[in-house]
Structure formats: C-alpha cells, structure tokens
Write an enzyme that holds these catalytic residues in place. Structure first.
Site, mmCIF file in Angstrom:
data_model
loop_
_atom_site.group_PDB
_atom_site.id
_atom_site.type_symbol
_atom_site.label_atom_id
_atom_site.label_comp_id
_atom_site.label_asym_id
_atom_site.label_seq_id
_atom_site.Cartn_x
_atom_site.Cartn_y
_atom_site.Cartn_z
ATOM 1 N N LYS A 136 0.824 -1.209 0.000
ATOM 2 C CA LYS A 136 0.000 0.000 0.000
ATOM 3 C C LYS A 136 0.861 1.263 0.000
ATOM 4 C CE LYS A 136 -2.329 -0.930 3.756
ATOM 5 N NZ LYS A 136 -1.655 -2.182 4.149
ATOM 6 N N ARG B 74 -8.829 1.101 10.243
ATOM 7 C CA ARG B 74 -8.503 -0.318 10.398
ATOM 8 C C ARG B 74 -9.601 -1.078 11.137
ATOM 9 N NH1 ARG B 74 -1.967 -0.427 11.438
ATOM 10 N NH2 ARG B 74 -1.443 0.153 9.309
ATOM 11 N N ARG C 15 11.363 -6.524 4.573
ATOM 12 C CA ARG C 15 11.369 -5.078 4.838
ATOM 13 C C ARG C 15 12.079 -4.792 6.164
ATOM 14 N NH1 ARG C 15 5.602 -2.154 5.559
ATOM 15 N NH2 ARG C 15 5.699 -3.031 7.647
ATOM 16 N N ARG D 216 13.237 -1.862 10.441
ATOM 17 C CA ARG D 216 11.991 -1.468 11.118
ATOM 18 C C ARG D 216 11.849 -2.270 12.405
ATOM 19 N NH1 ARG D 216 7.527 0.543 7.529
ATOM 20 N NH2 ARG D 216 6.113 -0.252 9.095
ATOM 21 N N ARG E 253 -0.280 -8.308 13.922
ATOM 22 C CA ARG E 253 -0.912 -7.386 12.980
ATOM 23 C C ARG E 253 -1.764 -8.132 11.954
ATOM 24 N NH1 ARG E 253 4.100 -4.354 12.773
ATOM 25 N NH2 ARG E 253 4.249 -4.638 10.539
#
Length: 193
Positions: free
Chosen positions: A15, A90, A129, A135, A146
């Site tokens: 996204k 969300r 990622r 991260r 998540r």
C-alpha cells in the site's frame, strides 16, 4: 476534479509503495498514517509521546487521535485536489468516524482500493522489509499480531465499502509496475464516472 482515495489491505500488500506512485501520478498527497505517527514520534510532539508506547507494542492508536490528525492533514493546501489515505481506518468504528469527519469537512471517498494478498506472501515481504529498513515494529511476533488484527478488525471493512459501491479489488501479489497498472486503470474509470 478532486480524487479522494483510500487504500485498504493487509500489511505487506504494498500500500505504501503504490500510495506514493498514485500521489506522484495525480499530484495529490500520500497520507500514510504510519508515516504521520512515526513523524510525530520522531519530532517528540505531544501526540508522538502519547502514541510511541502503543505503536512500539504493535497496538492501535486511539481513534480520536488518529481522526484529529487526519482532519488536520486534509485541511492543508496540497490536499484540496484530493488525497491517498493509507493505514486508516482499520476498524469499523474508525471507518464510521472517518465517514463522519469527511462529511463534516464536505469530502467523501471516491474509491477504495482493496489490496488482496495471501498472508504467507505478506509475512515474507514484511520480514524482508524489516531486514532492509531496520523497522523495529516488524518482528515475527508483531507481524503475526498485525495479521490477526487485520483479519478480525480490518477485513470486515472490505465488505462495508463494497456495499457502498466504491470498492475496487487489486491483486497485490504481482510486481509493483503490474499492480500500479491495474490501479491506474481503476482510477481512470473512477475519474470518468
């Protein structure tokens, strides 16, 4: 014509990447709530201090804080021709709060792009990622949490927007240029409507 776009989909669906491409293509801001929150935390603002412990634990920031943050951002000059909203809502209450806030400022969502991706692909992408970007929120535990949250809380929104007639499904498991091509076609049709 203003083009107000919402990106919906699981973590790792691309996204953020697609949001930036759409923003560049249409000359409208990519409003990524995750980036907004990380910015607020980095700046050490009052909001940033409030959300940091929640964010680091992989939890959800209180709705009223997020809606206030988005409302303020949509008031900026660069958002008058439209926006790409990414990372919010969300949950169903968030979707309703967003609708109400948009009504109050005289805006509405023109199109909701629903990114479709298998969990396994999303998991691989997020772990990659984490390694590439360092991260701290992409630990295997946080990723699983998540994904669970996505399926229980966010997935019902796909149906919510589908019934409103502005949802377009996007096959997110392909290379970035192919996904973007599909998005461009969808947005051209919306712009014509």
């Amino acid at each position: 014509m203003a083009l107000n776009i919402l990106l919906l989909g699981p973590q790792g669906a691309g996204k953020g990447t697609q949001g930036k491409l759409i923003a560049d293509d249409f000359g409208i801001p990519h409003i990524a709530t995750g980036d907004m929150l990380r910015g607020a935390m980095a700046a050490g603002s009052e909001l940033g201090r409030q959300v940091k412990p929640i964010y680091d634990a992989g939890g959800l920031v209180p709705d009223d804080l997020m809606v206030a943050l988005i409302r303020e951002r949509l008031g900026a000059d660069d958002a008058q021709a439209g926006f790409v909203l990414d990372g919010f809502p969300r949950t169903m209450p968030q979707a309703e709060a967003l609708d109400e806030m948009l009504r109050e400022i005289g805006r509405e969502l023109d199109v909701v792009l629903g990114f479709q991706l298998e969990d396994e692909v999303g998991r691989e992408r997020m772990l990659k990622r984490a390694a590439e970007e360092g991260r701290t929120d992409d630990t295997p535990e946080a990723i699983e949490r998540r994904l669970r949250l996505y399926h229980t809380e966010t997935e019902p929104l796909v149906e919510y927007y589908r019934t409103r007639g502005n949802l377009v499904g996007i096959h997110a498991d392909r290379p970035v240029p192919e996904v973007f091509g599909e998005i461009q076609q969808a947005l051209e049709q919306v712009a014509v409507r």
